[in-house]
Design a protein around this motif. Structure first.
Motif, PDB file in Angstrom:
ATOM      1  N   PHE A  76       6.044  36.425   7.240  1.00 57.77           N
ATOM      2  CA  PHE A  76       5.740  37.849   7.229  1.00 57.77           C
ATOM      3  C   PHE A  76       5.320  38.359   8.604  1.00 57.77           C
ATOM      4  O   PHE A  76       4.726  37.633   9.408  1.00 57.77           O
ATOM      5  N   GLY A  77       5.580  39.643   8.834  1.00 61.77           N
ATOM      6  CA  GLY A  77       4.947  40.351   9.927  1.00 61.77           C
ATOM      7  C   GLY A  77       3.525  40.718   9.557  1.00 61.77           C
ATOM      8  O   GLY A  77       3.064  40.419   8.446  1.00 61.77           O
ATOM      9  N   LEU A 118       8.385  43.281  -3.887  1.00 55.96           N
ATOM     10  CA  LEU A 118       9.598  43.409  -3.099  1.00 55.96           C
ATOM     11  C   LEU A 118      10.092  44.851  -3.131  1.00 55.96           C
ATOM     12  O   LEU A 118      10.219  45.449  -4.207  1.00 55.96           O
ATOM     13  N   SER A 126      17.611  35.608   5.713  1.00 51.07           N
ATOM     14  CA  SER A 126      17.557  36.773   4.838  1.00 51.07           C
ATOM     15  C   SER A 126      16.340  37.591   5.249  1.00 51.07           C
ATOM     16  O   SER A 126      15.329  37.035   5.681  1.00 51.07           O
ATOM     17  N   PHE A 159       5.294  45.344   4.667  1.00 45.89           N
ATOM     18  CA  PHE A 159       5.464  44.078   5.374  1.00 45.89           C
ATOM     19  C   PHE A 159       6.942  43.747   5.502  1.00 45.89           C
ATOM     20  O   PHE A 159       7.673  43.737   4.508  1.00 45.89           O
ATOM     21  N   TYR A 186       8.485  44.107   1.950  1.00 46.70           N
ATOM     22  CA  TYR A 186       7.559  44.100   0.820  1.00 46.70           C
ATOM     23  C   TYR A 186       6.573  45.254   0.998  1.00 46.70           C
ATOM     24  O   TYR A 186       6.267  45.665   2.117  1.00 46.70           O
ATOM     25  N   PHE A 244      13.586  40.928   4.416  1.00 52.03           N
ATOM     26  CA  PHE A 244      12.945  41.607   3.298  1.00 52.03           C
ATOM     27  C   PHE A 244      11.944  42.648   3.801  1.00 52.03           C
ATOM     28  O   PHE A 244      11.374  42.509   4.872  1.00 52.03           O
ATOM     29  N   SER A 276      13.310  34.976   5.505  1.00 53.78           N
ATOM     30  CA  SER A 276      13.383  33.703   4.803  1.00 53.78           C
ATOM     31  C   SER A 276      14.606  32.975   5.330  1.00 53.78           C
ATOM     32  O   SER A 276      15.672  33.560   5.445  1.00 53.78           O
ATOM     33  N   SER A 319      16.980  26.748   2.511  1.00 57.84           N
ATOM     34  CA  SER A 319      17.088  26.650   1.062  1.00 57.84           C
ATOM     35  C   SER A 319      15.741  26.748   0.363  1.00 57.84           C
ATOM     36  O   SER A 319      15.693  27.006  -0.833  1.00 57.84           O
ATOM     37  N   GLN A 320      14.645  26.565   1.099  1.00 53.58           N
ATOM     38  CA  GLN A 320      13.346  26.574   0.436  1.00 53.58           C
ATOM     39  C   GLN A 320      12.881  27.973   0.070  1.00 53.58           C
ATOM     40  O   GLN A 320      12.070  28.139  -0.832  1.00 53.58           O
ATOM     41  N   GLY A 321      13.354  28.957   0.785  1.00 53.10           N
ATOM     42  CA  GLY A 321      13.053  30.336   0.422  1.00 53.10           C
ATOM     43  C   GLY A 321      11.668  30.826   0.769  1.00 53.10           C
ATOM     44  O   GLY A 321      11.299  31.932   0.381  1.00 53.10           O
ATOM     45  N   ASN A 322      10.865  30.036   1.478  1.00 52.78           N
ATOM     46  CA  ASN A 322       9.522  30.549   1.769  1.00 52.78           C
ATOM     47  C   ASN A 322       9.599  31.634   2.829  1.00 52.78           C
ATOM     48  O   ASN A 322      10.496  31.667   3.660  1.00 52.78           O
ATOM     49  N   LEU A 323       8.652  32.557   2.768  1.00 53.30           N
ATOM     50  CA  LEU A 323       8.704  33.778   3.556  1.00 53.30           C
ATOM     51  C   LEU A 323       7.802  33.694   4.778  1.00 53.30           C
ATOM     52  O   LEU A 323       6.704  33.159   4.716  1.00 53.30           O
ATOM     53  N   LYS A 345      15.927  44.136   0.213  1.00 53.15           N
ATOM     54  CA  LYS A 345      16.289  42.960   0.991  1.00 53.15           C
ATOM     55  C   LYS A 345      17.741  43.057   1.429  1.00 53.15           C
ATOM     56  O   LYS A 345      18.532  43.850   0.899  1.00 53.15           O
TER      57      LYS A 345
END
Lengths: 112, 115
Positions: free
Chosen positions: A102-103, A46, A32, A89, A36, A34, A93, A96-100, A49
């Motif tokens: 980032f650039g 956010l 996924s 940014f 930000y 995003f 992700s 299943s943990q969903g942690n991001l 997305k």
């Protein structure tokens, strides 16, 4: 591994100019994606997305399309305002943990 | 709805000292994240909790960093001893549940300067 690459800033535009901030990603599978935004003195929030290929995320006049073939998620706005001045940014992700992940962020300054 | 609260907002310490940061997530949010944002870079995940259990701490430097979320609500992140390279903004975020379909809400961050 998974990573995000954004165009270097800062970007300075005049009000009503067209904005593009490039973002490309490296990931296995189908992450996924995003965008930000961090306004001066505020926390990250956010902006938009997209969760699958060809999806378009949009919010507050900003848009970004998930392009699997070019592994990109470029942010665009047709007419920027002074109030859009912020750091943007791109993030992904995966799993299943969903942690991001980032650039590095792109600082945008819009001048009247 | 109250947002994610963090304290302190700023902290200056000398290297080898210890420091602790506190985070209060949005009420009802089961998942809590701590990120480190070094100047000029994007945030990097340090640790993720689901309720009071650790989901991911693979990027936490465990020789000096520790974090806990004892009752599944507030969380503290500690650095002991601090190094110069720990100078950064420490961001706390929370989400309703774990997974990328749940938006993460970020606090204002704690800016740490190690001298």
């Amino acid at each position: 591994g998974n990573s995000v690459t954004q165009m270097e800033g800062p970007v300075t535009l005049s009000e009503e100019a067209f904005l593009t901030i490039n973002c490309t990603y490296t990931a296995t599978g189908y992450p996924s994606l995003f965008w930000y935004v961090q306004y001066p003195g505020e926390g990250l929030q956010l902006l938009l997305k997209a969760t699958k290929a060809d999806d378009k995320g949009s919010n507050k006049g900003f848009e970004a399309t998930y392009r699997k073939e070019t592994t990109s998620f470029h942010l665009e706005k047709g007419s920027v305002q002074v109030s859009d001045s912020a750091v943007y940014f791109c993030a992904l992700s995966r799993g299943s943990q969903g942690n991001l992940i980032f650039g590095k962020g792109t600082k945008l300054s819009v001048k009247p | 709805e109250a947002g994610v609260a963090q304290s302190p907002r700023y902290k200056i310490i000398e290297k080898r000292q210890s420091v602790a940061f506190w985070c209060n997530p949005i009420s009802g949010h089961a998942t809590l994240y701590w990120y480190q944002q070094i100047l000029g870079q994007g945030p990097k995940l340090l640790i993720q909790f689901q309720n009071n259990g650790v989901v991911d701490d693979s990027q936490l430097p465990k020789d000096r960093f520790s974090a806990e979320r004892l009752k599944g609500v507030d969380s503290t992140l500690k650095i002991q001893p601090a190094k110069l390279e720990d100078s950064a903004v420490y961001l706390c975020a929370s989400s309703l549940e774990t997974g990328d379909s749940y938006e993460q809400y970020f606090g204002p961050g704690t800016r740490l300067t190690v001298t």
